[in-house]
Scaffold this active site. Structure first.
Site: not given
Ligand code: UD1
Ligand code: UDP
Length: 376
Positions: A97, A119, A133, A218, A220, A251
């Site tokens: 998603d 999924e 999502e 984390h 949004r 996160h």
């Molecule tokens: C995204 C997904 C969310 C998912 C989550 C898992 C969307 C809209 N959101 O949200 O569904 O649950 O990932 O974690 O697709 N960043 C880093 N390094 C990383 C990852 C993130 O620096 O490895 C920071 C960056 O500043 C980036 C920000 O996080 O711009 C947001 O990342 P983004 O993927 O847009 O949104 P998430 O909140 O991570």
């Molecule tokens: N996870 C991880 N390290 C962490 C926190 C979570 O490997 O420090 C794993 C967790 O076991 C799960 C996945 O990351 O499999 C969940 O990811 P996240 O919470 O970023 O996204 P969501 O599931 O909400 O989309």
């Protein structure tokens, strides 16, 4: 031979797609499988690629600090176009998603390439919870040709939206495949267990044999007041329960890190750390007292490990484990979070009831099923 392009971009997609890639690659006579990462996440994605030894064939490398979703969509559309042109896949396989899921599906659709959605069919019925999502999932369902639904409930959600039944396959959720791979790795390898413990200690958390609550958050839709409420609840609970540790791997999204660091860094029994690699996190889930989270994937993994989960959301697209009694929704309201956490800490009978290990989301064979179905 079918050409399959697997596209994903974030940590949870990578964890859940890794076993699917493994199974597709085993079937060399049937498939030519290539992997494209959008790198919507960078460090958190690379952690997973490393653990599952995945070398992407294409890396769109799009992540920017504090990125905007509209920019992410447009970058993926533009960059994926040339990958599709280069590889000419018969099928693009996406997961879940995220904005990568929807954008990759749209890019494939615009090239008249078939889409397989792993999924598929999870719904809350509210386009703004979780946001974006719920929208990403629904839009992907419209474009997909194969819908791999984890449960009967998710299949029914798709049927209710008019998706042709012959295109829906109940497969379970590949998150359980990934979890079992890691749990078995740790169980069979004393050296790995030793190294995992060493790496956890390096993060600064040394009390993993103590009673601790593992926390992640984390979403949004929780940015702003929601995150503020979550942090204030944690501070209150930590001060009220000095014998309990709270371990919070934060996160990398700056909208999460700022309130967490501002509000919680000086509370002595709250340990704020960097995101853990998946092996460490699985180990920490197993050793935790219970988990407090707004994550989707953790809601699916923890029941399988027999760990109670309190979910800091108002709605969930994963109601199966709630019905089984191992997961409870506590919203993002401060008084509700405090009340439910405290009650689980104080009431051992209630706690034990939530500790039963169940597997509503899969049996660890989801990826094999998907690889079989795609042969047809
Ligand atoms: C995204 C997904 C969310 C998912 C989550 C898992 C969307 C809209 N959101 O949200 O569904 O649950 O990932 O974690 O697709 N960043 C880093 N390094 C990383 C990852 C993130 O620096 O490895 C920071 C960056 O500043 C980036 C920000 O996080 O711009 C947001 O990342 P983004 O993927 O847009 O949104 P998430 O909140 O991570
Ligand atoms: N996870 C991880 N390290 C962490 C926190 C979570 O490997 O420090 C794993 C967790 O076991 C799960 C996945 O990351 O499999 C969940 O990811 P996240 O919470 O970023 O996204 P969501 O599931 O909400 O989309």
């Amino acid at each position: 031979m079918k050409k399959i392009l697997v596209v994903f971009g974030t940590r949870p997609e990578a964890i859940k797609m890794a076993p699917v890639i493994q199974e597709l690659k085993k079937e060399e006579d049937w498939y030519e499988t290539r992997v494209c990462v959008t790198a919507q996440h960078r460090e958190m994605l690379d952690q997973v690629l490393d653990i599952f030894k995945i070398n992407p064939d294409y890396d769109l490398n799009i992540m920017q600090p504090d990125q905007n979703l509209d920019e992410v969509v447009s970058k993926i559309l533009i960059k994926l176009k040339s990958v599709l042109h280069d590889f000419q896949p018969d099928l693009v396989l996406v997961h879940g998603d995220t904005i990568t899921t929807f954008s990759a599906s749209l890019a494939a659709y615009l090239k008249k390439i078939k889409v397989g959605h792993v999924e598929a069919g999870l719904r809350t019925g509210d386009l703004f919870s979780p946001w974006p999502e719920e929208g990403n999932r629904k839009l992907t369902s419209v474009l997909a040709n194969y819908h791999f639904a984890p449960t009967t409930l998710s299949k029914n959600n798709l049927l209710n939206e008019g998706i042709d039944e012959s295109k829906i396959f109940i497969t379970g959720n590949s998150v359980i495949d990934a979890l079992q791979i890691i749990v078995n790795r740790i169980k069979d390898d004393k050296r790995l267990k030793f190294n995992i413990e060493k790496r956890i200690k390096k993060s600064g958390f040394i009390d993993f044999d103590s009673k601790y609550i593992l926390v992640t958050g984390h979403r949004r839709e929780n940015f702003g007041q929601g995150m503020q409420n979550i942090c204030e609840s944690l501070k209150f609970l930590a001060e009220k329960n000095p014998n309990i540790n709270f371990l919070y791997p934060v996160h990398l999204n700056p909208n999460v890190r700022k309130p967490v660091n501002d509000l919680l860094s000086d509370v002595s029994n709250i340990k704020i750390v960097e995101p853990f690699e998946y092996e460490e996190f699985v180990y920490l889930m197993c050793k935790s007292y219970f988990i407090l989270t707004d994550s989707g994937g953790i809601q699916e993994e923890a029941p399988s490990l027999g760990k109670p989960v309190l979910v800091m959301r108002d709605k969930t697209e994963r109601p199966e484990a709630i019905e089984s009694g191992t997961v409870k929704l506590v919203g993002s309201d401060k008084s509700k979070i405090v009340k439910e956490v405290q009650s689980l800490l104080d009431n051992y009978e209630e706690y034990q009831k939530m500790c039963k290990a169940i597997n509503p989301y899969g049996d660890g064979k989801t990826s094999k099923r998907i690889a079989e179905i795609l042969k047809d």
